[in-house]
Design a protein around this motif. Sequence first.
Motif, PDB file in Angstrom:
ATOM      1  N   ASP A  49       0.814  -1.218   0.000  1.00  0.00           N
ATOM      2  CA  ASP A  49       0.000   0.000   0.000  1.00  0.00           C
ATOM      3  C   ASP A  49       0.846   1.266   0.000  1.00  0.00           C
ATOM      4  O   ASP A  49       0.331   2.373  -0.136  1.00  0.00           O
ATOM      5  N   SER A  50       2.173   1.122   0.150  1.00  0.00           N
ATOM      6  CA  SER A  50       3.089   2.261   0.099  1.00  0.00           C
ATOM      7  C   SER A  50       4.443   1.768  -0.398  1.00  0.00           C
ATOM      8  O   SER A  50       4.645   0.558  -0.562  1.00  0.00           O
ATOM      9  N   GLU A  51       5.352   2.695  -0.626  1.00  0.00           N
ATOM     10  CA  GLU A  51       6.655   2.314  -1.174  1.00  0.00           C
ATOM     11  C   GLU A  51       7.432   1.425  -0.215  1.00  0.00           C
ATOM     12  O   GLU A  51       7.543   1.703   0.968  1.00  0.00           O
ATOM     13  N   LYS A  52       7.961   0.321  -0.761  1.00  0.00           N
ATOM     14  CA  LYS A  52       8.745  -0.618   0.031  1.00  0.00           C
ATOM     15  C   LYS A  52      10.050  -0.956  -0.708  1.00  0.00           C
ATOM     16  O   LYS A  52      10.488  -2.104  -0.727  1.00  0.00           O
ATOM     17  N   SER A  53      10.660   0.063  -1.315  1.00  0.00           N
ATOM     18  CA  SER A  53      11.881  -0.168  -2.087  1.00  0.00           C
ATOM     19  C   SER A  53      13.034  -0.611  -1.190  1.00  0.00           C
ATOM     20  O   SER A  53      13.155  -0.158  -0.047  1.00  0.00           O
ATOM     21  N   ALA A  54      13.879  -1.470  -1.730  1.00  0.00           N
ATOM     22  CA  ALA A  54      15.113  -1.906  -1.084  1.00  0.00           C
ATOM     23  C   ALA A  54      14.885  -2.594   0.259  1.00  0.00           C
ATOM     24  O   ALA A  54      15.744  -2.564   1.122  1.00  0.00           O
ATOM     25  N   VAL A  55      13.723  -3.253   0.424  1.00  0.00           N
ATOM     26  CA  VAL A  55      13.493  -4.003   1.664  1.00  0.00           C
ATOM     27  C   VAL A  55      13.950  -5.445   1.521  1.00  0.00           C
ATOM     28  O   VAL A  55      13.803  -6.248   2.444  1.00  0.00           O
ATOM     29  N   SER A  56      14.485  -5.794   0.344  1.00  0.00           N
ATOM     30  CA  SER A  56      14.965  -7.139   0.064  1.00  0.00           C
ATOM     31  C   SER A  56      13.840  -8.150   0.310  1.00  0.00           C
ATOM     32  O   SER A  56      12.696  -7.900  -0.041  1.00  0.00           O
ATOM     33  N   HIS A  57      14.155  -9.290   0.947  1.00  0.00           N
ATOM     34  CA  HIS A  57      13.162 -10.349   1.114  1.00  0.00           C
ATOM     35  C   HIS A  57      12.591 -10.368   2.532  1.00  0.00           C
ATOM     36  O   HIS A  57      12.261 -11.435   3.066  1.00  0.00           O
ATOM     37  N   SER A  58      12.484  -9.197   3.156  1.00  0.00           N
ATOM     38  CA  SER A  58      11.927  -9.145   4.502  1.00  0.00           C
ATOM     39  C   SER A  58      10.448  -9.511   4.483  1.00  0.00           C
ATOM     40  O   SER A  58       9.752  -9.289   3.490  1.00  0.00           O
ATOM     41  N   ILE A  59       9.992 -10.109   5.585  1.00  0.00           N
ATOM     42  CA  ILE A  59       8.587 -10.503   5.706  1.00  0.00           C
ATOM     43  C   ILE A  59       8.031 -10.002   7.035  1.00  0.00           C
ATOM     44  O   ILE A  59       8.780  -9.711   7.966  1.00  0.00           O
ATOM     45  N   THR A  60       6.722  -9.899   7.081  1.00  0.00           N
ATOM     46  CA  THR A  60       6.050  -9.544   8.330  1.00  0.00           C
ATOM     47  C   THR A  60       5.749 -10.827   9.088  1.00  0.00           C
ATOM     48  O   THR A  60       5.068 -11.718   8.555  1.00  0.00           O
ATOM     49  N   TRP A  61       6.256 -10.913  10.312  1.00  0.00           N
ATOM     50  CA  TRP A  61       6.161 -12.165  11.045  1.00  0.00           C
ATOM     51  C   TRP A  61       5.243 -12.064  12.263  1.00  0.00           C
ATOM     52  O   TRP A  61       4.362 -12.879  12.468  1.00  0.00           O
ATOM     53  N   ARG A  62       5.450 -11.039  13.096  1.00  0.00           N
ATOM     54  CA  ARG A  62       4.729 -10.964  14.370  1.00  0.00           C
ATOM     55  C   ARG A  62       3.338 -10.347  14.256  1.00  0.00           C
ATOM     56  O   ARG A  62       2.450 -10.671  15.052  1.00  0.00           O
ATOM     57  N   ASN A  63       3.147  -9.457  13.298  1.00  0.00           N
ATOM     58  CA  ASN A  63       1.885  -8.714  13.214  1.00  0.00           C
ATOM     59  C   ASN A  63       1.048  -9.167  12.021  1.00  0.00           C
ATOM     60  O   ASN A  63       1.561  -9.734  11.055  1.00  0.00           O
ATOM     61  N   GLY A  82       1.942  -5.023   3.985  1.00  0.00           N
ATOM     62  CA  GLY A  82       3.222  -5.699   4.163  1.00  0.00           C
ATOM     63  C   GLY A  82       4.248  -5.414   3.090  1.00  0.00           C
ATOM     64  O   GLY A  82       4.127  -4.477   2.298  1.00  0.00           O
ATOM     65  N   THR A  83       5.268  -6.248   3.054  1.00  0.00           N
ATOM     66  CA  THR A  83       6.390  -6.139   2.118  1.00  0.00           C
ATOM     67  C   THR A  83       6.034  -6.805   0.787  1.00  0.00           C
ATOM     68  O   THR A  83       5.023  -7.506   0.686  1.00  0.00           O
ATOM     69  N   PRO A  84       6.880  -6.645  -0.246  1.00  0.00           N
ATOM     70  CA  PRO A  84       6.622  -7.355  -1.506  1.00  0.00           C
ATOM     71  C   PRO A  84       6.534  -8.872  -1.328  1.00  0.00           C
ATOM     72  O   PRO A  84       5.661  -9.520  -1.920  1.00  0.00           O
ATOM     73  N   ALA A  85       7.413  -9.440  -0.496  1.00  0.00           N
ATOM     74  CA  ALA A  85       7.356 -10.889  -0.252  1.00  0.00           C
ATOM     75  C   ALA A  85       6.047 -11.270   0.434  1.00  0.00           C
ATOM     76  O   ALA A  85       5.445 -12.312   0.130  1.00  0.00           O
ATOM     77  N   ASP A  86       5.573 -10.430   1.374  1.00  0.00           N
ATOM     78  CA  ASP A  86       4.270 -10.661   2.009  1.00  0.00           C
ATOM     79  C   ASP A  86       3.165 -10.676   0.965  1.00  0.00           C
ATOM     80  O   ASP A  86       2.271 -11.539   0.991  1.00  0.00           O
ATOM     81  N   CYS A  87       3.197  -9.703   0.072  1.00  0.00           N
ATOM     82  CA  CYS A  87       2.146  -9.568  -0.942  1.00  0.00           C
ATOM     83  C   CYS A  87       2.081 -10.802  -1.836  1.00  0.00           C
ATOM     84  O   CYS A  87       0.998 -11.336  -2.110  1.00  0.00           O
ATOM     85  N   THR A  88       3.232 -11.263  -2.281  1.00  0.00           N
ATOM     86  CA  THR A  88       3.250 -12.462  -3.121  1.00  0.00           C
ATOM     87  C   THR A  88       2.748 -13.668  -2.347  1.00  0.00           C
ATOM     88  O   THR A  88       1.918 -14.438  -2.835  1.00  0.00           O
TER      89      THR A  88
END
Length: 310
Positions: A49-63, A82-88
């Motif tokens: 929902d917002s820019e997540k550039s250069a976050v690599s393969h980080s994921i949302t785990w706790r929330n 979440g992050t791009p990896a979360d979205c996929t």
Amino acid sequence: MEKNGVMISGDRPTVMVTNDDGIDAPGLRALVQVLVSSNRFNVLVCAPDSEKSAVSHSITWRNAVSAKAVEISGATAFAVSGTPADCTSLGISKALFSSIPDLVISGINMGSNCGYHIVYSGTVAGAREAFFNGVPSVSMSYDWAGGRSNVNDFILAAEACLPIISAILVEIKKKSYPQNCFLNIDVPTNVVCHKGFRLTKQGKSVTKMGWRQVTSDAQGGKMLSTMSMEMSSSSNFEPDASSAPHDHLLFKREVRGSHVEDGDMDYYSLQEGYITITPLGALSHAESDGQAYFKEWLPGVAEQYSTSAL
């Protein structure tokens, strides 16, 4: 069949689009527009929902992450916190959409993703996450150049890559598409005059960066939402001493040069004007000489330090 106001055709392949620049980014919107206009695919969108550039393969785990329906003509779309990896991961899980897409495309990123910068890239991670889960995927980037590129170039980039996307989906339908890699595609700045597709290898090109102490977060400006940063990137913002507590030091990254490999490597070929097609895997193997060195080194370490510790 209709879902969320979008007609879904059972005989068309389903493509899911994500990115790291955010669901409102012109690169994603251009890609979706071209896919929808081709009238060949069912198009899903699951993007940050917002820019997540250069976050690599980080994921949302706790929330928990939130997903909100977004109106994009011709597609079924959700913006995710979440992050791009979360979205996929969410998009291919069948928790959000009723089926698993045939192909995931992450992009089109604003800026190239070649060489070592692939490690930093949220765009590439969006495709890699699909690959981790056995879903064919592609990451796509456009080599945006300030002062030369314009928003319409994203449309041209998407159109230039449409033959590759269509060909991949044909192979997927035939069950002949390889499952041991995913593709990273970079489109050159002058997309109108590109020299065609070139199969390349991931190189070791990298933008060398350092740190500079600043007195405000604004000082130094905001770099492009890409790992391909411009060498002359600088700005003249007035410092604001009140932007941080007095006992905090502020530092910002700055570009200090670059290293580029030639030959059949990705970044060099991109600069030569080719649309680069680079197969990627998930594992990072060491060079053979590194393996050989540690094969000889490790037994001696175990013997020497285990005895000396007694």
